[in-house]
Design a protein around this motif. Sequence first.
Motif, PDB file in Angstrom:
ATOM      1  N   ARG A  37      25.619  32.162  36.624  1.00  0.00           N
ATOM      2  CA  ARG A  37      25.652  30.695  36.563  1.00  0.00           C
ATOM      3  C   ARG A  37      26.921  30.145  37.232  1.00  0.00           C
ATOM      4  O   ARG A  37      26.879  29.086  37.869  1.00  0.00           O
ATOM      5  CB  ARG A  37      25.585  30.210  35.117  1.00  0.00           C
ATOM      6  N   ALA A  38      28.035  30.846  37.088  1.00  0.00           N
ATOM      7  CA  ALA A  38      29.275  30.412  37.736  1.00  0.00           C
ATOM      8  C   ALA A  38      29.102  30.408  39.254  1.00  0.00           C
ATOM      9  O   ALA A  38      29.577  29.504  39.941  1.00  0.00           O
ATOM     10  CB  ALA A  38      30.433  31.309  37.333  1.00  0.00           C
ATOM     11  N   VAL A  39      28.419  31.403  39.761  1.00  0.00           N
ATOM     12  CA  VAL A  39      28.210  31.471  41.213  1.00  0.00           C
ATOM     13  C   VAL A  39      27.204  30.425  41.658  1.00  0.00           C
ATOM     14  O   VAL A  39      27.433  29.706  42.647  1.00  0.00           O
ATOM     15  CB  VAL A  39      27.745  32.892  41.622  1.00  0.00           C
ATOM     16  N   THR A  40      26.085  30.285  40.974  1.00  0.00           N
ATOM     17  CA  THR A  40      25.026  29.391  41.439  1.00  0.00           C
ATOM     18  C   THR A  40      25.332  27.920  41.155  1.00  0.00           C
ATOM     19  O   THR A  40      25.170  27.069  42.029  1.00  0.00           O
ATOM     20  CB  THR A  40      23.676  29.763  40.794  1.00  0.00           C
ATOM     21  N   GLN A  41      25.760  27.598  39.948  1.00  0.00           N
ATOM     22  CA  GLN A  41      25.926  26.196  39.585  1.00  0.00           C
ATOM     23  C   GLN A  41      27.298  25.646  39.958  1.00  0.00           C
ATOM     24  O   GLN A  41      27.413  24.495  40.385  1.00  0.00           O
ATOM     25  CB  GLN A  41      25.686  26.009  38.082  1.00  0.00           C
ATOM     26  N   LEU A  42      28.342  26.448  39.791  1.00  0.00           N
ATOM     27  CA  LEU A  42      29.695  25.957  40.062  1.00  0.00           C
ATOM     28  C   LEU A  42      30.228  26.402  41.422  1.00  0.00           C
ATOM     29  O   LEU A  42      31.341  26.046  41.798  1.00  0.00           O
ATOM     30  CB  LEU A  42      30.649  26.419  38.954  1.00  0.00           C
ATOM     31  N   ARG A  43      29.449  27.198  42.116  1.00  0.00           N
ATOM     32  CA  ARG A  43      29.829  27.727  43.433  1.00  0.00           C
ATOM     33  C   ARG A  43      31.185  28.447  43.388  1.00  0.00           C
ATOM     34  O   ARG A  43      32.013  28.292  44.277  1.00  0.00           O
ATOM     35  CB  ARG A  43      29.835  26.606  44.473  1.00  0.00           C
ATOM     36  N   MET A  44      31.385  29.218  42.330  1.00  0.00           N
ATOM     37  CA  MET A  44      32.616  29.995  42.210  1.00  0.00           C
ATOM     38  C   MET A  44      32.390  31.350  42.884  1.00  0.00           C
ATOM     39  O   MET A  44      31.267  31.843  42.949  1.00  0.00           O
ATOM     40  CB  MET A  44      32.984  30.208  40.739  1.00  0.00           C
ATOM     41  N   PHE A  45      33.450  31.950  43.391  1.00  0.00           N
ATOM     42  CA  PHE A  45      33.345  33.273  44.010  1.00  0.00           C
ATOM     43  C   PHE A  45      34.688  33.965  43.903  1.00  0.00           C
ATOM     44  O   PHE A  45      35.717  33.342  43.689  1.00  0.00           O
ATOM     45  CB  PHE A  45      32.923  33.161  45.486  1.00  0.00           C
ATOM     46  N   SER A  46      34.661  35.282  44.083  1.00  0.00           N
ATOM     47  CA  SER A  46      35.900  36.057  44.108  1.00  0.00           C
ATOM     48  C   SER A  46      36.454  35.962  45.530  1.00  0.00           C
ATOM     49  O   SER A  46      35.734  36.182  46.501  1.00  0.00           O
ATOM     50  CB  SER A  46      35.638  37.518  43.771  1.00  0.00           C
ATOM     51  N   PRO A  47      37.736  35.628  45.668  1.00  0.00           N
ATOM     52  CA  PRO A  47      38.301  35.490  47.019  1.00  0.00           C
ATOM     53  C   PRO A  47      38.403  36.850  47.713  1.00  0.00           C
ATOM     54  O   PRO A  47      38.547  37.880  47.053  1.00  0.00           O
ATOM     55  CB  PRO A  47      39.682  34.898  46.760  1.00  0.00           C
ATOM     56  N   PRO A  48      38.356  36.861  49.025  1.00  0.00           N
ATOM     57  CA  PRO A  48      38.537  38.124  49.741  1.00  0.00           C
ATOM     58  C   PRO A  48      39.982  38.605  49.601  1.00  0.00           C
ATOM     59  O   PRO A  48      40.875  37.858  49.214  1.00  0.00           O
ATOM     60  CB  PRO A  48      38.217  37.781  51.196  1.00  0.00           C
ATOM     61  N   VAL A  49      40.211  39.860  49.904  1.00  0.00           N
ATOM     62  CA  VAL A  49      41.523  40.470  49.729  1.00  0.00           C
ATOM     63  C   VAL A  49      42.576  39.760  50.592  1.00  0.00           C
ATOM     64  O   VAL A  49      43.728  39.607  50.181  1.00  0.00           O
ATOM     65  CB  VAL A  49      41.456  41.983  50.075  1.00  0.00           C
ATOM     66  N   ALA A  50      42.192  39.288  51.755  1.00  0.00           N
ATOM     67  CA  ALA A  50      43.153  38.607  52.634  1.00  0.00           C
ATOM     68  C   ALA A  50      43.667  37.320  52.000  1.00  0.00           C
ATOM     69  O   ALA A  50      44.792  36.886  52.275  1.00  0.00           O
ATOM     70  CB  ALA A  50      42.518  38.307  53.986  1.00  0.00           C
ATOM     71  N   GLN A  51      42.891  36.695  51.146  1.00  0.00           N
ATOM     72  CA  GLN A  51      43.304  35.442  50.519  1.00  0.00           C
ATOM     73  C   GLN A  51      43.929  35.666  49.137  1.00  0.00           C
ATOM     74  O   GLN A  51      44.259  34.710  48.451  1.00  0.00           O
ATOM     75  CB  GLN A  51      42.100  34.505  50.383  1.00  0.00           C
ATOM     76  N   THR A  52      44.076  36.899  48.725  1.00  0.00           N
ATOM     77  CA  THR A  52      44.635  37.209  47.410  1.00  0.00           C
ATOM     78  C   THR A  52      46.132  37.407  47.536  1.00  0.00           C
ATOM     79  O   THR A  52      46.615  38.089  48.438  1.00  0.00           O
ATOM     80  CB  THR A  52      44.005  38.491  46.840  1.00  0.00           C
ATOM     81  N   VAL A  53      46.888  36.779  46.646  1.00  0.00           N
ATOM     82  CA  VAL A  53      48.341  36.897  46.642  1.00  0.00           C
ATOM     83  C   VAL A  53      48.753  37.473  45.286  1.00  0.00           C
ATOM     84  O   VAL A  53      48.336  36.977  44.240  1.00  0.00           O
ATOM     85  CB  VAL A  53      49.010  35.528  46.858  1.00  0.00           C
ATOM     86  N   VAL A  54      49.588  38.508  45.305  1.00  0.00           N
ATOM     87  CA  VAL A  54      50.096  39.113  44.078  1.00  0.00           C
ATOM     88  C   VAL A  54      51.531  38.658  43.907  1.00  0.00           C
ATOM     89  O   VAL A  54      52.361  38.811  44.794  1.00  0.00           O
ATOM     90  CB  VAL A  54      50.023  40.650  44.144  1.00  0.00           C
ATOM     91  N   ILE A  55      51.835  38.073  42.780  1.00  0.00           N
ATOM     92  CA  ILE A  55      53.176  37.576  42.489  1.00  0.00           C
ATOM     93  C   ILE A  55      53.808  38.515  41.478  1.00  0.00           C
ATOM     94  O   ILE A  55      53.262  38.762  40.412  1.00  0.00           O
ATOM     95  CB  ILE A  55      53.132  36.147  41.925  1.00  0.00           C
ATOM     96  N   SER A  56      54.958  39.036  41.793  1.00  0.00           N
ATOM     97  CA  SER A  56      55.656  39.902  40.852  1.00  0.00           C
ATOM     98  C   SER A  56      56.875  39.158  40.333  1.00  0.00           C
ATOM     99  O   SER A  56      57.583  38.485  41.081  1.00  0.00           O
ATOM    100  CB  SER A  56      56.056  41.212  41.512  1.00  0.00           C
ATOM    101  N   LEU A  57      57.130  39.277  39.083  1.00  0.00           N
ATOM    102  CA  LEU A  57      58.258  38.602  38.451  1.00  0.00           C
ATOM    103  C   LEU A  57      59.518  39.447  38.617  1.00  0.00           C
ATOM    104  O   LEU A  57      59.455  40.676  38.564  1.00  0.00           O
ATOM    105  CB  LEU A  57      57.971  38.368  36.975  1.00  0.00           C
ATOM    106  N   PRO A  58      60.630  38.797  38.775  1.00  0.00           N
ATOM    107  CA  PRO A  58      61.865  39.572  38.895  1.00  0.00           C
ATOM    108  C   PRO A  58      62.205  40.211  37.548  1.00  0.00           C
ATOM    109  O   PRO A  58      61.886  39.691  36.494  1.00  0.00           O
ATOM    110  CB  PRO A  58      62.905  38.538  39.302  1.00  0.00           C
ATOM    111  N   MET A  59      62.852  41.347  37.608  1.00  0.00           N
ATOM    112  CA  MET A  59      63.240  42.065  36.391  1.00  0.00           C
ATOM    113  C   MET A  59      64.391  41.333  35.728  1.00  0.00           C
ATOM    114  O   MET A  59      65.341  40.928  36.385  1.00  0.00           O
ATOM    115  CB  MET A  59      63.696  43.472  36.733  1.00  0.00           C
ATOM    116  N   THR A  60      64.291  41.185  34.429  1.00  0.00           N
ATOM    117  CA  THR A  60      65.380  40.582  33.670  1.00  0.00           C
ATOM    118  C   THR A  60      66.108  41.678  32.930  1.00  0.00           C
ATOM    119  O   THR A  60      65.638  42.812  32.817  1.00  0.00           O
ATOM    120  CB  THR A  60      64.846  39.526  32.688  1.00  0.00           C
TER     121      THR A  60
END
Length: 112
Positions: free
Chosen positions: A84-107
Motif C-alpha cells: 500500500r505504501a508503494v501503490t497509494q503513497l508512491r513511496m520507494f526505497s532510494p537507490p544506493v547512489a542517493q543513499t547517504v550514511v551519516i556517522s556521528l563523531p566519537m565523544t
Amino acid sequence: MNNNNNDDILSSGNKGLKKVVVYAVLVALVFVSAMMVVFQVFEYRHDYRDLSAYMREKDDLNAEWGRLLIEQQTFGATAQIGSRAVTQLRMFSPPVAQTVVISLPMTSKQDK
C-alpha cells in the motif's frame, strides 16, 4: 427290597455328586466373570488415560495453531502495508547512489 435300598443310596449319592459338580462349575463361572470385569475396568482406565493425554495434546496443538495464525496475519499485514505504501503513497526505497550514511563523531563518553 435290598436292591431298592442300594439303588436309592446310589441315586442319592449321584444326585449329591451332581449338585457338587454343578455348584463347582457355577462358582468357577462366577470367578471367571469377576476376573473379566476386573480386566475390563483396567482396560477402561488405561484407555481413558490415553484419551485424556490425547485431548491435552489436541488442546496444546490448537493453541499453537492459533499462535501461528496470528503470526501469519502479522506477517501478511506487514507485506500489505509495504504494498500500500508503494501503490497509494508512491513511496520507494532510494537507490544506493542517493543513499547517504551519516556517522556521528566519537565523544569522550563513548570512548570509555
